[in-house]
Structures are given as structure tokens and as C-alpha cells.
Design an enzyme around this catalytic site. Structure first.
Site, mmCIF file in Angstrom:
data_model
loop_
_atom_site.group_PDB
_atom_site.id
_atom_site.type_symbol
_atom_site.label_atom_id
_atom_site.label_comp_id
_atom_site.label_asym_id
_atom_site.label_seq_id
_atom_site.Cartn_x
_atom_site.Cartn_y
_atom_site.Cartn_z
ATOM 1 N N LYS A 29 0.869 -1.179 0.000
ATOM 2 C CA LYS A 29 0.000 0.000 0.000
ATOM 3 C C LYS A 29 0.902 1.223 0.000
ATOM 4 O O LYS A 29 2.007 1.186 0.562
ATOM 5 C CB LYS A 29 -0.858 -0.002 1.281
ATOM 6 C CG LYS A 29 -2.108 0.828 1.197
ATOM 7 C CD LYS A 29 -3.307 0.021 0.714
ATOM 8 C CE LYS A 29 -4.554 0.873 0.720
ATOM 9 N NZ LYS A 29 -5.753 0.094 0.377
ATOM 10 N N GLY A 73 -23.281 4.289 5.653
ATOM 11 C CA GLY A 73 -22.422 4.818 4.584
ATOM 12 C C GLY A 73 -22.897 4.325 3.234
ATOM 13 O O GLY A 73 -22.813 3.135 2.919
ATOM 14 N N GLY A 81 -21.885 5.337 0.095
ATOM 15 C CA GLY A 81 -21.008 5.879 -0.952
ATOM 16 C C GLY A 81 -20.951 4.920 -2.129
ATOM 17 O O GLY A 81 -21.918 4.225 -2.438
ATOM 18 N N ASN A 82 -19.775 4.853 -2.759
ATOM 19 C CA ASN A 82 -19.596 4.019 -3.952
ATOM 20 C C ASN A 82 -20.010 2.571 -3.715
ATOM 21 O O ASN A 82 -20.710 1.977 -4.526
ATOM 22 C CB ASN A 82 -18.130 4.041 -4.387
ATOM 23 C CG ASN A 82 -17.768 5.381 -4.981
ATOM 24 O OD1 ASN A 82 -18.526 5.944 -5.760
ATOM 25 N ND2 ASN A 82 -16.624 5.920 -4.595
ATOM 26 N N VAL A 83 -19.559 2.004 -2.596
ATOM 27 C CA VAL A 83 -19.873 0.598 -2.329
ATOM 28 C C VAL A 83 -21.256 0.460 -1.693
ATOM 29 O O VAL A 83 -22.087 -0.345 -2.122
ATOM 30 C CB VAL A 83 -18.803 -0.043 -1.404
ATOM 31 C CG1 VAL A 83 -19.157 -1.488 -1.099
ATOM 32 C CG2 VAL A 83 -17.429 0.046 -2.034
HETATM 33 N N1 LIG Z 1 -14.329 1.004 -3.066
HETATM 34 C C1 LIG Z 1 -13.909 -0.235 -2.938
HETATM 35 O O1 LIG Z 1 -13.818 -0.996 -3.924
HETATM 36 C C2 LIG Z 1 -13.548 -0.758 -1.558
HETATM 37 C C3 LIG Z 1 -12.870 -2.005 -1.470
HETATM 38 C C4 LIG Z 1 -12.590 -2.515 -0.189
HETATM 39 C C5 LIG Z 1 -12.947 -1.795 0.943
HETATM 40 N N2 LIG Z 1 -13.581 -0.587 0.813
HETATM 41 C C6 LIG Z 1 -13.962 0.132 2.046
HETATM 42 O O2 LIG Z 1 -15.381 0.286 2.057
HETATM 43 C C7 LIG Z 1 -15.727 1.521 2.663
HETATM 44 C C8 LIG Z 1 -16.584 2.348 1.697
HETATM 45 O O3 LIG Z 1 -15.838 2.575 0.511
HETATM 46 P P1 LIG Z 1 -16.411 3.529 -0.638
HETATM 47 O O4 LIG Z 1 -15.505 3.365 -1.801
HETATM 48 O O5 LIG Z 1 -17.872 3.302 -0.781
HETATM 49 O O6 LIG Z 1 -16.166 4.959 0.013
HETATM 50 P P2 LIG Z 1 -17.002 6.308 -0.244
HETATM 51 O O7 LIG Z 1 -16.117 7.392 0.234
HETATM 52 O O8 LIG Z 1 -17.525 6.336 -1.643
HETATM 53 O O9 LIG Z 1 -18.269 6.143 0.723
HETATM 54 C C9 LIG Z 1 -18.215 6.254 2.107
HETATM 55 C C10 LIG Z 1 -19.545 6.864 2.549
HETATM 56 O O10 LIG Z 1 -19.581 6.853 3.967
HETATM 57 C C11 LIG Z 1 -20.125 8.093 4.403
HETATM 58 N N3 LIG Z 1 -19.734 8.345 5.781
HETATM 59 C C12 LIG Z 1 -18.581 8.879 6.254
HETATM 60 N N4 LIG Z 1 -18.616 8.962 7.593
HETATM 61 C C13 LIG Z 1 -19.820 8.443 7.978
HETATM 62 C C14 LIG Z 1 -20.444 8.257 9.224
HETATM 63 N N5 LIG Z 1 -19.850 8.606 10.365
HETATM 64 N N6 LIG Z 1 -21.668 7.709 9.248
HETATM 65 C C15 LIG Z 1 -22.295 7.344 8.111
HETATM 66 N N7 LIG Z 1 -21.758 7.515 6.893
HETATM 67 C C16 LIG Z 1 -20.525 8.058 6.830
HETATM 68 C C17 LIG Z 1 -19.613 9.095 3.404
HETATM 69 O O11 LIG Z 1 -20.391 10.273 3.406
HETATM 70 C C18 LIG Z 1 -19.723 8.315 2.094
HETATM 71 O O12 LIG Z 1 -21.006 8.479 1.502
HETATM 72 C C19 LIG Z 1 -14.398 2.192 3.055
HETATM 73 O O13 LIG Z 1 -14.111 1.863 4.386
HETATM 74 C C20 LIG Z 1 -13.391 1.530 2.130
HETATM 75 O O14 LIG Z 1 -12.094 1.536 2.693
HETATM 76 C C21 LIG Z 1 -13.895 -0.069 -0.409
#
Ligand SMILES: NC(=O)c1ccc[n+]([C@@H]2O[C@H](COP(=O)([O-])OP(=O)(O)OC[C@H]3O[C@@H](n4cnc5c(N)ncnc54)[C@H](O)[C@@H]3O)[C@@H](O)[C@H]2O)c1
Length: 367
Positions: A94, A194, A196-198
Site C-alpha cells: 500500500k 455509509g 457511498g460508492n460501495v
Molecule cells: N471502493 C472499494 O472498492 C472498496 C474495497 C474494499 C474496501 N472498501 C472500504 O469500504 C468503505 C466504503 O468505501 P467507498 O468506496 O464506498 O467509500 P465512499 O467514500 O464512496 O463512501 C463512504 C460513505 O460513507 C459516508 N460516511 C462517512 N462517515 C460516515 C459516518 N460517520 N456515518 C455514516 N456515513 C458516513 C460518506 O459520506 C460516504 O457516503 C471504506 O471503508 C473503504 O475503505 C472499499
């Protein structure tokens, strides 16, 4: 192999790198500096027994270098076990770039970072993480082939999030099957923290199967949008952990499973995308086990994204990425059953599978 998160303010009391609290026999730590572009980055290569160390680059305005180093050490270690348990021929790595994405991220800085990645001759392969976009990986690609997660138009695998979400959905189904005897989610109450994307795509899969979904996020407009799109309820209370639910799906931050939340937690299953959900892997894994709450290990069920980017190296197509991601269902069930059989936490059971795979490969290559 059980380094946990500790207060960054305490980190200076221990050896700078080899004696660092989060140092876990990492093979190589590379400090990168470039005066002209302002680049300050750290690349952590934890273990390359199974293959090149692949893991994303995070750009963050760290409060101190200690925080940045701690993140590079912890996150690279996490990637070793994520790839190992997913059955990929990849090691763990990383990178972190210290700085503000809005004011300091420039194409020149990204190219310079790419040159440092290139200097490692493929021992570390980078990808997208927090603060990075697919377009940044495309910029890195102009100076090195050792990058994944590039645009589909350039022959890459594009955005990994939908595949991650599919794997998380598979993990939820497997954990529900283990707990309730059936993996049917119709009518099951799931809280997704949360969106977001996932998280949004997880909500989509859950709603398509008839689950009753409650969503939380810090962005109100996102809540309205996702609620309207999929018919999910917006959670308006102030402590979701204390609510009656079948599944808690953390898809935002790490460390939400801690002393405080476990004491009130009513969920029967925890399965979500966020990395490092347990504030303390050993202690909180054990507390969940004692309370009979089924925890689907995060690094096991959120591996869809790494499976997707690995396609760029192993040269498989999207259908194969999805097939491998779907297998998270079987692996999760197997690990939950193993944990019960051996009387250990589910986190430890997943960890043991990863360690065994690394040990076997090491033995193979030494003989
Ligand atoms: N994107 C991937 O492919 C991937 C792969 C493995 C792990 N992850 C993990 O999954 C998680 C989400 O990833 P993502 O890509 O969707 O990120 P993202 O930034 O698109 O979404 C995160 C969401 O969480 C919200 N958020 C932040 N603080 C919060 C809180 N206190 N309460 C409620 N919501 C809150 C944000 O507003 C955002 O909408 C992260 O922890 C990331 O490390 C993502």
C-alpha cells in the site's frame, strides 16, 4: 501478526520503523521525496511470498508523518491477508501520499510518484484508494506499467466498487445463512452505514431481494437520493447500534465495532465493506463471539475490488471477476464453520487460512 491501531500520538515512543508498533516484518518500506512536485510518499511492502505486493495509493492530509507511516504499515499488512484469503497470487502493499488532494494533487506529482513505483520493478503494483480517481491511475500509467485500476478505455478494469459491493452482498448472504439457516434476505432488517460508492450498490442488491433496509450517511442529499431510488428507509435516530436489526453492514468507516458499540449492539450479523471494522481485532472479535454475533471478516468479504483489479494482471474478463467474487459466499460459510469447529473468532479463522496459504507457498518455493 496482530498489530492493532494505537493512538498516533504515542507512536514516537517506539522505534521509528523496525520497532514501530504497526511494523509486522514488512519486507520493505520506501520513503519517496521530490522537492519540485512536493511529493512526500511512503510505500509499504509487507509480504511478497504469494506474488507482487498490490494495494492502492491513499492521499490524505495526515496530521503527522507518524500517522502516514502507521497507515502505510497497517494497510499494506491488511492487503497481504486480503489477497491471500481471496486465493490471489498477490502479496500485500500500500502507498500513502502525504498532502491535500484539492491543493497538492497535480499530474506532475502523480507522475513522479509513478516513477518511484517504477523504480521498484514490479515488486509493488499500485491502484486507487482514498483520494485517488481512475484518472490518477491513468496518469501513473504514462510512466509505469505497474499500476492497476486504470480506465476501461485504456484496457483497465475501471471502477472496482460495484464488484466490491457484490462480494459484500455475497458475504452478507453467507453470514445470514450461517446464522438463520437460510440465505433468503426477504424481510431481513439490514442497516447500511455509509452509502457511498460501495454502500449504494449493496443497498441495491439488498432491496432487489426484499430486505428491509435502513441507511445512514453524513450527507443528507445522498440519503434522499438513495432512499428514493431503492425504497430504503432513512435512519433518523441517534444510535443505530441499539436498534433491533438482523444485519449491521458498515460501509463507511473503520473501528465502529468497539467497547461502546458492542455493549448496546442488537445486530445478529455484522457484514460490510469498511476496512478494519474491529477497533481491536483480538479483543472485539472475542466479544462478538461471546455475544453470539456472527462477524463476517471485513478483509474476506470486501475483496471484490482486489479480485477485479487482479484481472488486469491475470488477464481475465469481467465475468470471471464476478465468478471469483461470488465465491466469497462459499469461503465465508467455510470460515464461519471452521471458527465454530475450532472455537476461535471468525477473524482469526480467516487469518489462519491466509497464513496457511502463505506458509505453504513459502515451503513450496524453498524446496
Ligand atoms: N471502493 C472499494 O472498492 C472498496 C474495497 C474494499 C474496501 N472498501 C472500504 O469500504 C468503505 C466504503 O468505501 P467507498 O468506496 O464506498 O467509500 P465512499 O467514500 O464512496 O463512501 C463512504 C460513505 O460513507 C459516508 N460516511 C462517512 N462517515 C460516515 C459516518 N460517520 N456515518 C455514516 N456515513 C458516513 C460518506 O459520506 C460516504 O457516503 C471504506 O471503508 C473503504 O475503505 C472499499
Amino acid at each position: 501478526m496482530t498489530a492493532d491501531i494505537i493512538n498516533a500520538n504515542e507512536l514516537h515512543k517506539i522505534g521509528p520503523v523496525f520497532g514501530h508498533y504497526s511494523f509486522d516484518n514488512h519486507e520493505q518500506i520506501v520513503f519517496c521525496n521530490d522537492k519540485d512536485t512536493g511529493l512526500k510518499a511512503i510505500i509499504g511492502i509487507h509480504n511478497t511470498v504469494l506474488g507482487p505486493a498490490l494495494g492502492g495509493t491513499r492521499m490524505w492530509n495526515y496530521a503527522s508523518e507518524w500517522d502516514a507511516l502507521n497507515d502505510a504499515l497497517r494497510l499494506s499488512r491488511g492487503m497481504t491477508f486480503k489477497s491471500a484469503v481471496a486465493g490471489l497470487n498477490l502479496g500485500g502493499g500500500k502507498a500513502v501520499i502525504i498532502g491535500d488532494t484539492l491543493t497538492q494533487k497535480t499530474p506532475e506529482l502523480m507522475k513522479k510518484f509513478g516513477e518511484f513505483v517504477h523504480s521498484l520493478s514490479g515488486k509493488y503494483i499500485t491502484a486507487e484508494d482514498v483520494g485517488m480517481a481512475t484518472s490518477d491511475m491513468d496518469t501513473v500509467r504514462t510512466v509505469t506499467p505497474y499500476v492497476t485500476g486504470i480506465s476501461e478505455s485504456l484496457g483497465g478494469s475501471g471502477n472496482p466498487s460495484p464488484v466490491t459491493a457484490y462480494g459484500v452482498y455475497m458475504g452478507i448472504k453467507a453470514a445470514v445463512k450461517y446464522k438463520f439457516g437460510s440465505d433468503n434476505l426477504n424481510g431481513k432488517v439490514v442497516y447500511v452505514q455509509g452509502i457511498g460508492n460501495v454502500g449504494e450498490t449493496v443497498v441495491k442488491h439488498l432491496r432487489e431481494e426484499g430486505a428491509v433496509v435502513y441507511i445512514t450517511d453524513i450527507h443528507q442529499n445522498r440519503l434522499e437520493e438513495v432512499s428514493a431510488k431503492y425504497g430504503a428507509h432513512i435512519y433518523r435516530g441517534d444510535n443505530l447500534f441499539a436498534e433491533e436489526m438482523d444485519v449491521y453492514a458498515p460501509c463507511a468507516l473503520g473501528a465502529t465495532i468497539n467497547d461502546k458499540t458492542i455493549s448496546v449492539l442488537k445486530a445478529k450479523v455484522i457484514a460490510g465493506a469498511a476496512n478494519n471494522q474491529l477497533e481491536n481485532e483480538t479483543k472485539h472479535g472475542k466479544m462478538l463471539q461471546e455475544k453470539g454475533i456472527v462477524y463476517a471478516p471485513d478483509f474476506l468479504i470486501n475483496a471484490g475490488g482486489i479480485i477485479n483489479v487482479y484481472a488486469e494482471i491475470a488477464k481475465y474478463d469481467k465475468a470471471e471477476s464476478l465468478r471469483r467474487t461470488e465465491n466469497i459466499y462459499n469461503t465465508t460459510l467455510e470460515i464461519l464453520n471452521n471458527a465454530e469447529k475450532d472455537g476461535i473468532t471468525t477473524h482469526q479463522a480467516a487469518f489462519d487460512v491466509a497464513l496457511a496459504r502463505i506458509a505453504a507457498r513459502k515451503k513450496e518455493t524453498q524446496s
